[in-house]
Design an enzyme around this catalytic site. Structure first.
Site, short mmCIF file in Angstrom:
data_model
loop_
_atom_site.label_atom_id
_atom_site.label_comp_id
_atom_site.label_asym_id
_atom_site.label_seq_id
_atom_site.Cartn_x
_atom_site.Cartn_y
_atom_site.Cartn_z
N ASN A 100 0.81 -1.23 0.00
CA ASN A 100 0.00 0.00 0.00
C ASN A 100 0.84 1.28 0.00
O ASN A 100 0.32 2.36 -0.31
CB ASN A 100 -0.95 0.01 1.20
CG ASN A 100 -2.29 -0.66 0.85
OD1 ASN A 100 -2.59 -0.87 -0.34
ND2 ASN A 100 -3.08 -0.99 1.86
N LEU A 338 -3.31 -9.18 6.19
CA LEU A 338 -3.09 -8.74 4.80
C LEU A 338 -1.76 -8.00 4.59
O LEU A 338 -1.42 -7.63 3.47
CB LEU A 338 -4.25 -7.85 4.34
CG LEU A 338 -5.59 -8.59 4.22
CD1 LEU A 338 -6.73 -7.61 3.96
CD2 LEU A 338 -5.54 -9.63 3.11
N HIS A 339 -1.04 -7.72 5.66
CA HIS A 339 0.32 -7.15 5.55
C HIS A 339 0.38 -5.89 4.69
O HIS A 339 1.36 -5.68 3.95
CB HIS A 339 1.29 -8.23 5.01
CG HIS A 339 1.07 -9.56 5.66
ND1 HIS A 339 0.40 -10.59 5.06
CD2 HIS A 339 1.39 -9.99 6.90
CE1 HIS A 339 0.32 -11.62 5.89
NE2 HIS A 339 0.92 -11.27 7.02
N CYS A 340 -0.66 -5.06 4.77
CA CYS A 340 -0.73 -3.80 4.00
C CYS A 340 -0.57 -4.05 2.50
O CYS A 340 -0.07 -3.17 1.78
CB CYS A 340 0.33 -2.80 4.45
SG CYS A 340 0.20 -2.33 6.16
N ALA A 341 -0.93 -5.25 2.04
CA ALA A 341 -0.76 -5.54 0.61
C ALA A 341 -2.00 -6.27 0.09
O ALA A 341 -1.91 -7.43 -0.36
CB ALA A 341 0.51 -6.36 0.40
#
Ligand SMILES: Cc1ncc(COP(=O)(O)O)c(C=O)c1O
Length: 387
Positions: A100, A338-341
């Site tokens: 992101n 979601l690991h900012c992705a």
């Protein structure tokens, strides 16, 4: 109980090498003037610390110190590049594996400036684009920039950036090296990209609040922030010379002092040796986890170069619940979700639940990798689900 382990090095590295905390404290104790502001001894000592960090990180990454910028983070430098370079109607090509820190500025620019964002649908089962696929994307329509992650923060796959850069030439490439800097050998000149942004606190093993931007000799984005630099103070406009042109405001010099110490440690150990060590732990964890009947590795391709990051999920088990249990019961700290992705998880088929992500670092051991496998194998709900 297995060996407790910090396995969230893809989020931020821990522990830091010996000497990093000492360098931060020593800067604050002895050298904490304002760098570039005034000629007295503390200001000069602070400037030396900043320039020492700049030289150390440039040396480690094969860059020109005069075109190496220090700032608050990788996100800051990616925003500087994308917001500074993309104008209304420009087209930008990216991969489906972007974080992101790339996708949010791109979506904002799409909404606010009508920038056209083309995300390349890769044929590779885990979304790793080939140079030919990126070439096909840039010849489809006039393209201002390619922005691409060097390594996925979800799967750890390392993308062939040098070959991509050659394939898409003359379109300039910006690389997000948040996951690769310090974890995979990087020679900026050899990559051939126009700009590289990375964090100082992940593989570079420095303190948080530090990020690095490397520029080739063609590309200088306009500043995202305007303000004091200690130079050309008669002017109300930003100076045009680097680094001041892009480094407004009092910098995080204690953080940079820590970064210089971590870069010295990395030079001594060798980034290639660190990658080999992390890959050894990754192989142990991948093999052990893949041997559990209800565990699925997500995005792990042994044919692909990797960082020390591995994503997996357990059938019928909530990622957050398992992560909490691993921490509470075993002291194993990793990151679910979601690991900012979100774009990467969509491509990998793991949206919206995400995965469990183990990120091995230079201070992890074989016992940590084996302990993760043993702990997951003993998760009570998993055993019940199997019975
Ligand atoms: C691939 C990738 N890009 C960019 C970032 C942003 O880095 P920072 O939070 O240090 O600015 C991260 C951090 O998680 C990342 O993994």
């Amino acid at each position: 109980m297995t060996t407790p382990a910090y396995l969230d090095n893809a989020a931020t590295s821990f522990p830091k090498p010996p000497g990093v905390a000492r360098a931060v404290a020593s800067f604050l104790d002895t050298s904490a003037g304002n760098p570039g502001r005034g000629g007295h001894r503390l200001a000069v000592a602070a400037s030396r610390a900043v320039e020492g960090a700049r030289d150390a990180v440039a040396q480690l990454l094969g860059a020109d110190p005069e075109r190496t910028l220090l700032g608050p983070g990788c996100t800051f430098w990616l925003n500087t590049l994308l917001q500074g370079l993309l104008e209304p109607g420009d087209r930008v090509v990216c991969s489906q594996l972007e974080h992101n820190a790339v996708m949010r500025p791109l979506r904002w620019l799409e909404a606010q400036r009508g920038v056209i964002v083309h995300s390349v649908a890769a044929a590779h089962p885990w979304g790793v684009p080939t140079p030919a696929e990126l070439r096909a994307a840039v010849v489809l329509a006039p393209t201002k920039l390619v922005v691409i992650t060097h390594a996925s923060n979800v799967t750890g796959a390392v993308l062939p950036v040098a070959a991509i850069t050659r394939a898409v030439a003359p379109v300039p490439v910006i690389v997000d090296a948040a996951q690769s800097a310090g974890s995979v050998p990087i020679d900026f000149a050899e990559l051939g990209v126009a700009a590289l942004a990375c964090s100082g606190h992940k593989g570079l093993l420095g303190p948080p609040g530090v990020g690095v931007l490397l520029l080739d000799d063609q590309l200088t984005p306009p500043p995202l922030l305007h303000g004091g630099t200690g130079s050309r103070s008669e002017s109300e406009l930003m100076p045009s010379l680097l680094p001041d042109a892009l480094e407004a405001g009092t910098p995080n010099s204690p953080g940079y002092a820590g970064l210089e110490a971590s870069c010295a440690w990395l030079e001594e150990r060798g980034v290639a040796a660190i990658q080999a060590h992390e890959n050894q732990l990754l192989a142990i964890a991948a093999q052990g986890l893949a041997g559990l009947p209800d565990v699925e590795l997500i995005g792990f391709d042994p044919q692909q170069p990797h960082t020390g990051t591995l994503s997996f999920r357990v059938q019928g088990v909530d990622n957050g619940e398992l992560a909490l249990w691993l921490d509470r019961r075993h002291g194993i700290q990793l990151r679910p979700g979601l690991h900012c992705a979100p774009a990467a998880h969509r491509r990998l088929g793991s949206f919206p639940a995400g995965t469990l992500r183990a990120g091995f670092g230079p201070f992890n051991t074989v016992a940590h990798a084996q302990g993760l496998v043993a702990a997951v194998a003993s998760f009570p709900k998993r055993t019940q689900a199997q019975a």
